[in-house]
Design a protein around this motif. Sequence first.
Motif, PDB file in Angstrom:
ATOM      1  N   TRP A 187       0.797  -1.230   0.000  1.00  0.00           N
ATOM      2  CA  TRP A 187       0.000   0.000   0.000  1.00  0.00           C
ATOM      3  C   TRP A 187       0.829   1.278   0.000  1.00  0.00           C
ATOM      4  N   LEU A 188       2.161   1.149   0.037  1.00  0.00           N
ATOM      5  CA  LEU A 188       3.024   2.325   0.141  1.00  0.00           C
ATOM      6  C   LEU A 188       2.996   3.174  -1.131  1.00  0.00           C
ATOM      7  N   GLY A 189       2.907   4.464  -0.936  1.00  0.00           N
ATOM      8  CA  GLY A 189       3.077   5.434  -2.015  1.00  0.00           C
ATOM      9  C   GLY A 189       4.027   6.514  -1.528  1.00  0.00           C
ATOM     10  N   VAL A 190       4.944   6.949  -2.398  1.00  0.00           N
ATOM     11  CA  VAL A 190       5.926   7.970  -2.031  1.00  0.00           C
ATOM     12  C   VAL A 190       6.019   8.976  -3.173  1.00  0.00           C
ATOM     13  N   LEU A 191       6.089  10.234  -2.804  1.00  0.00           N
ATOM     14  CA  LEU A 191       6.165  11.296  -3.799  1.00  0.00           C
ATOM     15  C   LEU A 191       7.024  12.434  -3.273  1.00  0.00           C
ATOM     16  N   VAL A 192       7.923  12.935  -4.107  1.00  0.00           N
ATOM     17  CA  VAL A 192       8.595  14.194  -3.829  1.00  0.00           C
ATOM     18  C   VAL A 192       7.906  15.211  -4.724  1.00  0.00           C
ATOM     19  N   HIS A 193       7.226  16.159  -4.097  1.00  0.00           N
ATOM     20  CA  HIS A 193       6.432  17.138  -4.850  1.00  0.00           C
ATOM     21  C   HIS A 193       7.165  18.479  -4.872  1.00  0.00           C
ATOM     22  N   TYR A 194       7.396  18.965  -6.085  1.00  0.00           N
ATOM     23  CA  TYR A 194       8.070  20.251  -6.274  1.00  0.00           C
ATOM     24  C   TYR A 194       7.068  21.264  -6.802  1.00  0.00           C
ATOM     25  N   LYS A 195       6.914  22.368  -6.083  1.00  0.00           N
ATOM     26  CA  LYS A 195       6.068  23.463  -6.564  1.00  0.00           C
ATOM     27  C   LYS A 195       6.846  24.328  -7.551  1.00  0.00           C
ATOM     28  N   LYS A 196       8.124  24.503  -7.284  1.00  0.00           N
ATOM     29  CA  LYS A 196       8.999  25.279  -8.159  1.00  0.00           C
ATOM     30  C   LYS A 196      10.239  24.440  -8.439  1.00  0.00           C
ATOM     31  N   LEU A 214      18.623  10.177  -5.459  1.00  0.00           N
ATOM     32  CA  LEU A 214      18.945   9.265  -4.354  1.00  0.00           C
ATOM     33  C   LEU A 214      17.691   8.527  -3.893  1.00  0.00           C
ATOM     34  N   PHE A 215      16.587   9.264  -3.761  1.00  0.00           N
ATOM     35  CA  PHE A 215      15.317   8.658  -3.349  1.00  0.00           C
ATOM     36  C   PHE A 215      14.789   7.731  -4.438  1.00  0.00           C
ATOM     37  N   ARG A 216      14.895   8.163  -5.689  1.00  0.00           N
ATOM     38  CA  ARG A 216      14.420   7.341  -6.810  1.00  0.00           C
ATOM     39  C   ARG A 216      15.171   6.002  -6.844  1.00  0.00           C
ATOM     40  N   THR A 217      16.479   6.038  -6.641  1.00  0.00           N
ATOM     41  CA  THR A 217      17.275   4.808  -6.638  1.00  0.00           C
ATOM     42  C   THR A 217      16.828   3.870  -5.523  1.00  0.00           C
ATOM     43  N   TYR A 218      16.683   4.405  -4.319  1.00  0.00           N
ATOM     44  CA  TYR A 218      16.256   3.574  -3.186  1.00  0.00           C
ATOM     45  C   TYR A 218      14.862   2.994  -3.428  1.00  0.00           C
ATOM     46  N   PHE A 219      13.920   3.839  -3.830  1.00  0.00           N
ATOM     47  CA  PHE A 219      12.557   3.351  -3.990  1.00  0.00           C
ATOM     48  C   PHE A 219      12.370   2.480  -5.228  1.00  0.00           C
ATOM     49  N   THR A 220      13.291   2.536  -6.169  1.00  0.00           N
ATOM     50  CA  THR A 220      13.275   1.579  -7.286  1.00  0.00           C
ATOM     51  C   THR A 220      13.591   0.188  -6.753  1.00  0.00           C
ATOM     52  N   GLU A 221      14.551   0.097  -5.829  1.00  0.00           N
ATOM     53  CA  GLU A 221      14.857  -1.193  -5.186  1.00  0.00           C
ATOM     54  C   GLU A 221      13.679  -1.676  -4.349  1.00  0.00           C
ATOM     55  N   VAL A 222      13.058  -0.760  -3.618  1.00  0.00           N
ATOM     56  CA  VAL A 222      11.915  -1.121  -2.789  1.00  0.00           C
ATOM     57  C   VAL A 222      10.766  -1.613  -3.672  1.00  0.00           C
ATOM     58  N   ALA A 223      10.511  -0.926  -4.787  1.00  0.00           N
ATOM     59  CA  ALA A 223       9.443  -1.322  -5.691  1.00  0.00           C
ATOM     60  C   ALA A 223       9.688  -2.725  -6.246  1.00  0.00           C
ATOM     61  N   ALA A 224      10.935  -3.046  -6.552  1.00  0.00           N
ATOM     62  CA  ALA A 224      11.259  -4.388  -7.043  1.00  0.00           C
ATOM     63  C   ALA A 224      10.938  -5.446  -5.994  1.00  0.00           C
ATOM     64  N   LEU A 225      11.218  -5.159  -4.722  1.00  0.00           N
ATOM     65  CA  LEU A 225      10.889  -6.096  -3.646  1.00  0.00           C
ATOM     66  C   LEU A 225       9.376  -6.311  -3.536  1.00  0.00           C
ATOM     67  N   ALA A 226       8.622  -5.255  -3.815  1.00  0.00           N
ATOM     68  CA  ALA A 226       7.165  -5.314  -3.679  1.00  0.00           C
ATOM     69  C   ALA A 226       6.469  -5.714  -4.974  1.00  0.00           C
ATOM     70  N   ASP A 227       7.257  -5.997  -6.029  1.00  0.00           N
ATOM     71  CA  ASP A 227       6.705  -6.315  -7.338  1.00  0.00           C
ATOM     72  C   ASP A 227       5.790  -5.196  -7.829  1.00  0.00           C
ATOM     73  N   ARG A 228       6.273  -3.967  -7.655  1.00  0.00           N
ATOM     74  CA  ARG A 228       5.561  -2.774  -8.086  1.00  0.00           C
ATOM     75  C   ARG A 228       6.474  -1.932  -8.946  1.00  0.00           C
ATOM     76  N   ARG A 229       5.984  -0.825  -9.447  1.00  0.00           N
ATOM     77  CA  ARG A 229       6.755   0.006 -10.365  1.00  0.00           C
ATOM     78  C   ARG A 229       6.983   1.394  -9.767  1.00  0.00           C
ATOM     79  N   VAL A 230       7.869   2.142 -10.413  1.00  0.00           N
ATOM     80  CA  VAL A 230       8.051   3.558 -10.109  1.00  0.00           C
ATOM     81  C   VAL A 230       7.579   4.334 -11.334  1.00  0.00           C
ATOM     82  N   ALA A 231       7.148   5.560 -11.108  1.00  0.00           N
ATOM     83  CA  ALA A 231       6.670   6.375 -12.230  1.00  0.00           C
ATOM     84  C   ALA A 231       7.825   7.118 -12.858  1.00  0.00           C
TER      85      ALA A 231
END
Length: 108
Positions: free
Chosen positions: A38-47, A91-108
């Motif tokens: 159920w995990l979702g992660v986002l880095v949101h940039y306004k500018k 750095l976050f994208r790299t880490y969460f790409t590994e996490v997504a692979a463990l969860a059999d999920r994708r990154v956007a």
Amino acid sequence: MDPLTFDYEDMHLRVDRGVFELFGLSTPDNTYRVPLRWLGVLVHYKKPDRPGKLFFGVVRDPNAALYGTDQAAFQCYTSPAFRVPPGDEPLFRTYFTEVAALADRRVA
């Protein structure tokens, strides 16, 4: 398998046995725990040239992207007081790409 961890400033992220945990090292009440399904992660940039805000939450659909999740995909989320400069986002994208692979999920 050993836990998959990532440390960034005052934040310690950990994945172990299908569970994601976030620990704020300077503020013990700043913790978060959720199953990877159920995990979702986002880095949101306004500018583009300013630090973004890091969001962690629960997605409505477990088939949604684990990282880079659209804000509309969240059922609920929390935004601890973590700011991420644009240059540190990979750095976050790299880490969460590994996490997504463990969860059999994708990154956007």
